[in-house]
Scaffold this motif. Structure first.
Motif, PDB file in Angstrom:
ATOM      1  N   TRP A 151      -2.122   8.576   6.262  1.00  0.00           N
ATOM      2  CA  TRP A 151      -0.693   8.812   6.110  1.00  0.00           C
ATOM      3  C   TRP A 151      -0.209   8.193   4.809  1.00  0.00           C
ATOM      4  O   TRP A 151      -0.505   7.023   4.510  1.00  0.00           O
ATOM      5  N   ARG A 152       0.538   8.969   4.059  1.00  0.00           N
ATOM      6  CA  ARG A 152       1.082   8.525   2.769  1.00  0.00           C
ATOM      7  C   ARG A 152       2.515   8.044   2.966  1.00  0.00           C
ATOM      8  O   ARG A 152       3.318   8.686   3.637  1.00  0.00           O
ATOM      9  N   TYR A 206       7.541   9.083  14.978  1.00  0.00           N
ATOM     10  CA  TYR A 206       8.918   9.099  14.485  1.00  0.00           C
ATOM     11  C   TYR A 206       8.988   8.884  12.979  1.00  0.00           C
ATOM     12  O   TYR A 206       9.875   9.414  12.306  1.00  0.00           O
ATOM     13  N   ALA A 207       8.056   8.115  12.436  1.00  0.00           N
ATOM     14  CA  ALA A 207       8.043   7.922  10.985  1.00  0.00           C
ATOM     15  C   ALA A 207       7.785   9.241  10.267  1.00  0.00           C
ATOM     16  O   ALA A 207       8.381   9.524   9.221  1.00  0.00           O
ATOM     17  N   VAL A 208       6.903  10.073  10.834  1.00  0.00           N
ATOM     18  CA  VAL A 208       6.658  11.402  10.266  1.00  0.00           C
ATOM     19  C   VAL A 208       7.900  12.273  10.433  1.00  0.00           C
ATOM     20  O   VAL A 208       8.319  12.979   9.504  1.00  0.00           O
ATOM     21  N   GLN A 209       8.505  12.245  11.631  1.00  0.00           N
ATOM     22  CA  GLN A 209       9.694  13.055  11.887  1.00  0.00           C
ATOM     23  C   GLN A 209      10.832  12.711  10.924  1.00  0.00           C
ATOM     24  O   GLN A 209      11.586  13.587  10.484  1.00  0.00           O
ATOM     25  N   LEU A 210      10.968  11.441  10.577  1.00  0.00           N
ATOM     26  CA  LEU A 210      12.038  10.990   9.686  1.00  0.00           C
ATOM     27  C   LEU A 210      11.692  11.179   8.219  1.00  0.00           C
ATOM     28  O   LEU A 210      12.523  10.915   7.351  1.00  0.00           O
ATOM     29  N   GLY A 211      10.466  11.622   7.936  1.00  0.00           N
ATOM     30  CA  GLY A 211      10.057  11.827   6.559  1.00  0.00           C
ATOM     31  C   GLY A 211       9.730  10.537   5.827  1.00  0.00           C
ATOM     32  O   GLY A 211       9.684  10.514   4.589  1.00  0.00           O
ATOM     33  N   LEU A 212       9.477   9.462   6.574  1.00  0.00           N
ATOM     34  CA  LEU A 212       9.143   8.187   5.952  1.00  0.00           C
ATOM     35  C   LEU A 212       7.685   8.145   5.520  1.00  0.00           C
ATOM     36  O   LEU A 212       7.337   7.495   4.532  1.00  0.00           O
ATOM     37  N   ILE A 213       6.826   8.832   6.276  1.00  0.00           N
ATOM     38  CA  ILE A 213       5.407   8.952   5.926  1.00  0.00           C
ATOM     39  C   ILE A 213       5.012  10.410   6.110  1.00  0.00           C
ATOM     40  O   ILE A 213       5.705  11.180   6.779  1.00  0.00           O
ATOM     41  N   GLY A 262       1.508  12.848   6.987  1.00  0.00           N
ATOM     42  CA  GLY A 262       0.113  12.882   7.369  1.00  0.00           C
ATOM     43  C   GLY A 262      -0.715  13.683   6.382  1.00  0.00           C
ATOM     44  O   GLY A 262      -0.262  14.692   5.839  1.00  0.00           O
ATOM     45  N   GLU A 263      -1.931  13.230   6.143  1.00  0.00           N
ATOM     46  CA  GLU A 263      -2.846  13.922   5.228  1.00  0.00           C
ATOM     47  C   GLU A 263      -4.220  13.973   5.884  1.00  0.00           C
ATOM     48  O   GLU A 263      -4.676  12.994   6.462  1.00  0.00           O
ATOM     49  N   ARG A 264      -4.870  15.112   5.769  1.00  0.00           N
ATOM     50  CA  ARG A 264      -6.211  15.269   6.327  1.00  0.00           C
ATOM     51  C   ARG A 264      -7.174  15.661   5.215  1.00  0.00           C
ATOM     52  O   ARG A 264      -6.800  16.376   4.291  1.00  0.00           O
ATOM     53  N   GLY A 265      -8.403  15.196   5.359  1.00  0.00           N
ATOM     54  CA  GLY A 265      -9.422  15.569   4.393  1.00  0.00           C
ATOM     55  C   GLY A 265      -9.224  14.849   3.078  1.00  0.00           C
ATOM     56  O   GLY A 265      -8.537  13.840   2.979  1.00  0.00           O
ATOM     57  N   GLY A 266      -9.837  15.386   2.029  1.00  0.00           N
ATOM     58  CA  GLY A 266      -9.721  14.760   0.721  1.00  0.00           C
ATOM     59  C   GLY A 266     -10.670  13.594   0.580  1.00  0.00           C
ATOM     60  O   GLY A 266     -11.528  13.330   1.428  1.00  0.00           O
ATOM     61  N   GLU A 314       0.828  -1.200   0.000  1.00  0.00           N
ATOM     62  CA  GLU A 314       0.000   0.000   0.000  1.00  0.00           C
ATOM     63  C   GLU A 314       0.867   1.256   0.000  1.00  0.00           C
ATOM     64  O   GLU A 314       1.989   1.260   0.491  1.00  0.00           O
ATOM     65  N   GLY A 315       0.317   2.331  -0.551  1.00  0.00           N
ATOM     66  CA  GLY A 315       1.015   3.601  -0.539  1.00  0.00           C
ATOM     67  C   GLY A 315       0.384   4.614   0.395  1.00  0.00           C
ATOM     68  O   GLY A 315       0.967   5.672   0.650  1.00  0.00           O
ATOM     69  N   TRP A 316      -0.802   4.278   0.900  1.00  0.00           N
ATOM     70  CA  TRP A 316      -1.537   5.200   1.772  1.00  0.00           C
ATOM     71  C   TRP A 316      -2.381   4.369   2.732  1.00  0.00           C
ATOM     72  O   TRP A 316      -2.992   3.379   2.337  1.00  0.00           O
ATOM     73  N   LEU A 317      -2.392   4.772   4.001  1.00  0.00           N
ATOM     74  CA  LEU A 317      -3.223   4.102   4.993  1.00  0.00           C
ATOM     75  C   LEU A 317      -4.066   5.137   5.716  1.00  0.00           C
ATOM     76  O   LEU A 317      -3.546   6.158   6.172  1.00  0.00           O
ATOM     77  N   GLY A 318      -5.356   4.865   5.790  1.00  0.00           N
ATOM     78  CA  GLY A 318      -6.242   5.727   6.554  1.00  0.00           C
ATOM     79  C   GLY A 318      -6.206   5.365   8.025  1.00  0.00           C
ATOM     80  O   GLY A 318      -5.639   4.344   8.432  1.00  0.00           O
ATOM     81  N   PHE A 319      -6.836   6.210   8.825  1.00  0.00           N
ATOM     82  CA  PHE A 319      -6.853   5.981  10.270  1.00  0.00           C
ATOM     83  C   PHE A 319      -7.470   4.629  10.595  1.00  0.00           C
ATOM     84  O   PHE A 319      -6.957   3.886  11.442  1.00  0.00           O
TER      85      PHE A 319
END
Length: 282
Positions: A115-116, A96-103, A105-109, A59-64
């Motif tokens: 998270w992508r 930490y995944a967000v902090q490291l730029g691995l994923i 976060g995306e809201r809405g849409g 997968e390339g994107w996971l929702g909550f």
């Protein structure tokens, strides 16, 4: 246990419809603030990278809700006793995944909050230095540092190939002797399935088409399999252990099969009616 709210008095179980507020809050707090990380585990960034890639899979994107389902399944498999603690770990991982730029976060849409996955190739790996494991960044570095990392990887790959090749050649004589010992103890021995199997601990030791073949027929293939498959030195060591074990038990296996054959009747009695029918066909 899971991220889901259960009925009163029941255990929390994956698949129920309502998210438990305490677990949601534990996840959100850790997602925002983090928690234990590289200050506790020197290889933490590599562990985060590994776990994120495992969670996303193809997968390339996971929702909550996807995250909730995946962690509920993992908690259930690991028999987690404290759902809030488990979900605090989940939020910490995503922090930490967000902090490291691995994923990201995306809201809405169209798909709502989620998270992508930013990088499918590992950016961090575990490196052993001085008897301890640390995280080393291998991708996403500034240009000069990235070029130096590529040169380091090339040197390491060359060294690894050399050491693996030497280990294979060093094992030649013992492998040949062990194959002969197996045949001496069990002339009818065949190649077992697990010699061609791979798992998280080792690579295959023989070609995948070889199991079931008599060893006296394929002995030359067995003697060269570690070269044919370019197996690494750790697998060479395991291959030697496997062959030593096979040589050790070969006489016992052969004796057991011979005893089983001896216990079988030389011929089976044919019922009278079948014998009469058979006679009519002759």
């Amino acid at each position: 246990m899971s991220f889901w709210k259960s009925k009163p008095g029941a255990r929390w179980a994956a698949g129920e419809a309502e998210l438990h507020p305490a677990c949601v809050q534990a996840f959100e707090d850790a997602l925002r603030d983090g928690g234990f990380g590289p200050g506790v585990y020197p290889a933490w960034n590599a562990y985060v990278n590994r776990d994120v890639l495992a969670i996303y899979g193809d997968e390339g994107w996971l929702g909550f809700d996807d995250v909730a389902r995946l962690y509920a399944e993992r908690a259930s498999r690991q028999r987690e006793q404290y759902p809030q603690a488990y979900w605090r770990k989940a939020g910490n991982l995503f922090h930490y995944a967000v902090q490291l730029g691995l994923i990201a976060g995306e809201r809405g849409g169209e798909h709502g909050r989620g998270w992508r996955l930013v990088h499918r190739e590992p950016q961090w790996v575990v490196d052993s230095q001085g008897g301890r494991s640390i995280a080393r960044q291998v991708l996403g570095l500034p240009p000069a540092e990235q070029a130096a990392e590529y040169r380091r990887q090339a040197r390491q790959a060359k060294l690894t190939a050399t050491l693996d090749r030497k280990a294979r050649h060093a094992a030649d004589a013992e492998i040949a002797a062990l194959v002969s010992a197996i045949l001496a103890g069990d002339p009818d021995a065949t190649v077992p399935e697990h010699w061609a199997a791979s798992n998280q601990y080792r690579l295959p030791c023989v070609p995948e088409w070889l199991p079931g073949t008599r060893i006296d027929v394929c002995a030359p293939v067995l003697r060269e399999a570690h070269h044919t498959l370019d197996v690494p030195r750790q697998t060479v060591r395991e291959w030697l252990r496997e062959l030593r074990h096979a040589a050790r038990i070969a006489p016992t296996r052969y004796a057991r099969r011979q005893a089983e054959k001896a216990a079988l009747p030389e011929h089976a009695d044919i019922p009278a009616e079948d014998a009469e029918a058979l006679g009519g066909l002759l």
